[in-house]
Enzyme design. Structure first.
Site, PDB file in Angstrom:
ATOM      1  N   CYS A  86       0.816  -1.216   0.000  1.00  0.00           N
ATOM      2  CA  CYS A  86       0.000   0.000   0.000  1.00  0.00           C
ATOM      3  C   CYS A  86       0.852   1.270   0.000  1.00  0.00           C
ATOM      4  CB  CYS A  86      -0.969  -0.004   1.174  1.00  0.00           C
ATOM      5  SG  CYS A  86      -0.200  -0.245   2.777  1.00  0.00           S
ATOM      6  N   HIS A  87       2.104   1.149   0.362  1.00  0.00           N
ATOM      7  CA  HIS A  87       2.984   2.321   0.334  1.00  0.00           C
ATOM      8  C   HIS A  87       3.198   2.834  -1.089  1.00  0.00           C
ATOM      9  CE1 HIS A  87       5.774  -0.985  -0.477  1.00  0.00           C
ATOM     10  NE2 HIS A  87       6.519  -0.087  -1.106  1.00  0.00           N
TER      11      HIS A  87
END
Length: 104
Positions: free
Chosen positions: A66-67
């Protein structure tokens, strides 16, 4: 590597919508980023804020990167463990950051 077929999605207590977001996010290649809008568009939704919220509560951060998802302003936003760690992960992946917290 696509881990989605090996995951037991049912035990994660997530919605079908969230599962689709996580699978789309898993397809982002290392050293690349996508916008929340791009993830939403890829799963057929315009609920971009909901995409952000789903990624913010990602229960499997070691598998769902998700980064690699950023806001349309290209700013480093929304990382549960803090922006310093997100910045460090980007640097380790070879993603160039200009100024204090914007991506090139």
């Amino acid at each position: 590597m696509d881990f989605s077929e090996y995951l037991e999605w049912e035990i994660l207590n997530i919605t079908h919508f969230e599962k689709n977001i996580y699978i789309a996010t898993m397809n982002i290649p290392k050293s690349q980023v996508r916008f929340y809008k791009e993830i939403g568009d890829s799963i057929g939704t315009t609920r971009y804020r909901a995409v952000d919220n789903a990624l913010n509560k990602n229960p499997i951060v070691i598998i769902v990167p998700c980064h690699r998802v950023i806001g349309s302003s290209r700013k480093l936003i929304g990382f549960t463990t803090g922006l310093d760690l997100k910045r460090e992960v980007f640097i380790n992946e070879g993603i160039e950051i200009k100024r204090q917290c914007s991506l090139i």
